[in-house]
Design an enzyme around this catalytic site. Structure first.
Site, short mmCIF file in Angstrom:
data_model
loop_
_atom_site.label_atom_id
_atom_site.label_comp_id
_atom_site.label_asym_id
_atom_site.label_seq_id
_atom_site.Cartn_x
_atom_site.Cartn_y
_atom_site.Cartn_z
N LYS A 104 0.03 -0.11 0.42
CA LYS A 104 -0.27 -1.44 -0.55
C LYS A 104 0.36 -1.32 -1.92
CE LYS A 104 -3.72 -3.86 2.04
NZ LYS A 104 -4.02 -3.13 3.26
N GLU A 126 -6.24 -11.68 -3.81
CA GLU A 126 -7.60 -11.56 -2.93
C GLU A 126 -7.69 -10.48 -2.29
OE1 GLU A 126 -4.29 -12.37 -2.18
OE2 GLU A 126 -4.20 -10.91 -0.34
N SER A 384 0.03 4.03 7.92
CA SER A 384 0.02 3.11 6.68
C SER A 384 -1.07 3.58 5.66
CB SER A 384 -0.41 1.72 7.14
OG SER A 384 -1.37 1.68 8.02
C1 LIG Z 1 -4.09 -3.35 4.54
C2 LIG Z 1 -3.76 -2.49 5.40
C3 LIG Z 1 -3.09 -2.79 6.59
C4 LIG Z 1 -2.78 -4.05 7.41
O1 LIG Z 1 -1.89 -4.95 6.39
P1 LIG Z 1 -0.40 -5.07 6.69
O2 LIG Z 1 -0.10 -5.96 5.77
O3 LIG Z 1 -0.67 -5.63 8.17
O4 LIG Z 1 0.16 -3.84 6.57
C5 LIG Z 1 -2.75 -1.67 7.60
N1 LIG Z 1 -3.10 -0.42 7.30
C6 LIG Z 1 -3.72 0.07 5.91
C7 LIG Z 1 -4.03 1.50 5.74
C8 LIG Z 1 -4.24 -1.18 5.09
O5 LIG Z 1 -4.88 -0.73 4.00
#
Ligand SMILES: *Cc1c(COP(=O)(O)O)cnc(C)c1O
Length: 399
Positions: A104, A126, A384
């Site tokens: 993020k 948000e 992620s």
């Molecule tokens: C917020 C989040 C997501 C989901 O958001 P996307 O916009 O689909 O990437 C996925 N993995 C993590 C670790 C997150 O914090």
């Protein structure tokens, strides 16, 4: 597969993941469905982003921040233990190692730098689980900007720790009391706030959703994941690309970021949604939060609540470009159950010493379930985020 080409279909010369059409569309999805009062703000943002993205000084400053503040480039980890167990070659793109613990920060640093360039002094955002709110509050602290974060009252109660983090970072957390009092209501409130103060305030949206230019702009800010991974894979794989690139899909930003690096290759692109929040899986188009895409809705068109073990994937819609990638067949979207996710969460922890966020455990759950079909293939998985935020919840489940 119908290859998209030209501006109207949202394709670049290479076919996919280029600029959207003039109306902000990827094929039949996207657009700018906002109240008249917000159109000038969206148009101003479109102009500002175009100019910044074409300006080497802006790109250089963002690269510097991503390196010295966020810790990029994130490495690729070859999972020798788990690869052996699954009978395939598993590579992880380590977005979990970024500052604030996920991908993020890539988007938020880009948007904060753009807001500063536009002369804005405040950010509004948000948040659902609180991860995007924390990232935005972090960037606001760094840039010396005011920050207001809308969060549903239900989520405020569930995510005390992230509420405290945001306040510690100097942000004001405001409760969204409408509707189901969760993420989709927080987006509504943030947009309402933005309409009133757009001259001084930038709306820092957290995924590849919302009205144009957000889906495109956020994907471009996340493209760094795919660009780095493409280069890193070429080194590891002797100039070639992985057979499969897989990522979890909530709104779809981390998936879009890594897909963008491989859209013009032979790599299979796979997005993984929670079974209880499968916007692409259900394939019903509608308009929510400023763009046309697939979303979960009832027979009256009312947006449904998403349900999944991972709060970060509890979004009833999906970014419009993913709907386009699904319709054209360039990417496929799979679903996994909460039980499969819990198993994958433990599996990566136990075999590789990496505790994943529950979101990307979805992607691993699909790989693990599909091991027979993927036998012998090279799979690049976008890790992620890190799982620290989820250990409390998992302790309750796994004991
Ligand atoms: C917020 C989040 C997501 C989901 O958001 P996307 O916009 O689909 O990437 C996925 N993995 C993590 C670790 C997150 O914090």
């Amino acid at each position: 597969m119908t290859a998209a080409s030209g501006d109207e279909t949202g394709g670049s010369a290479a076919g996919y993941m280029g600029e959207p059409g003039a109306d902000g569309r990827f094929g039949e999805f996207g657009g700018m469905f906002v109240p008249e009062t917000l159109v000038p703000a969206c148009q101003e943002l479109d102009r500002a982003f175009r100019s910044a993205w074409g300006d080497p000084a802006f790109r250089g400053e963002l690269d510097r921040l991503l390196h010295s503040y966020a810790g990029r480039p994130s490495p690729i980890t070859e999972c020798e233990n788990l690869s052996q167990e699954l009978g395939l070659r598993l590579l992880l793109k380590r977005e979990d190692l970024n500052h604030t613990g996920s991908h993020k920060i890539n988007n938020v640093l880009g948007q904060a730098l753009l807001a500063q360039r536009m002369g804005k002094t405040s950010l509004v955002a948000e948040t659902g689980a609180g991860q995007h709110g924390v990232a935005t509050a972090t960037a606001a602290a760094l840039f010396g900007m005011d920050c207001v974060v809308y969060m549903g009252t239900v989520d405020i109660a569930r995510q005390e720790l992230n509420v405290f983090r945001m306040r510690l970072l100097g942000a004001e957390v405001r409760a969204a009391e409408s509707g189901s009092r969760t993420l989709k209501d927080a987006v509504n409130e943030a947009m309402r706030h933005w309409v009133a103060v757009a001259d001084t305030t930038h709306y820092c949206l957290g995924s590849v959703m919302g009205p144009h230019p957000y889906p495109w702009m956020v994907r471009e800010f996340q493209r760094i994941i795919g660009a780095e991974a493409r280069r890193q894979c070429a080194e590891i794989l002797d100039g070639s690309v992985p057979d499969v690139v897989v990522a979890a899909v909530g709104g779809g930003s981390n998936a879009a970021g890594i897909f963008a690096g491989f859209a013009d290759t032979s790599a299979r692109l796979v997005g993984v949604e929670p079974a209880g929040g499968a916007a692409v899986g259900r394939a019903v188009p509608g308009i929510v939060h400023g763009s046309r895409s697939y979303l979960m809705q009832d027979e009256w068109g009312q947006v449904l609540e998403a349900q999944s073990i991972s709060a970060g994937l509890d979004y009833p819609g999906v970014g419009p470009e993913h709907s386009h990638l699904a319709v054209t067949g360039r990417a496929v979207y799979e679903q996994v159950t909460d039980a499969e996710v819990i198993e994958a969460f433990s599996l990566l922890s136990r075999t590789e010493g990496i505790i994943p966020a529950l979101e990307c455990a979805h992607a691993l759950a699909w790989v693990s379930r599909s091991r027979a079909e993927l036998a012998g293939l090279t799979v690049l998985l976008n890790l992620s985020g890190r799982g620290d935020k989820d250990v409390d919840q998992m302790m309750g489940i796994l004991g």
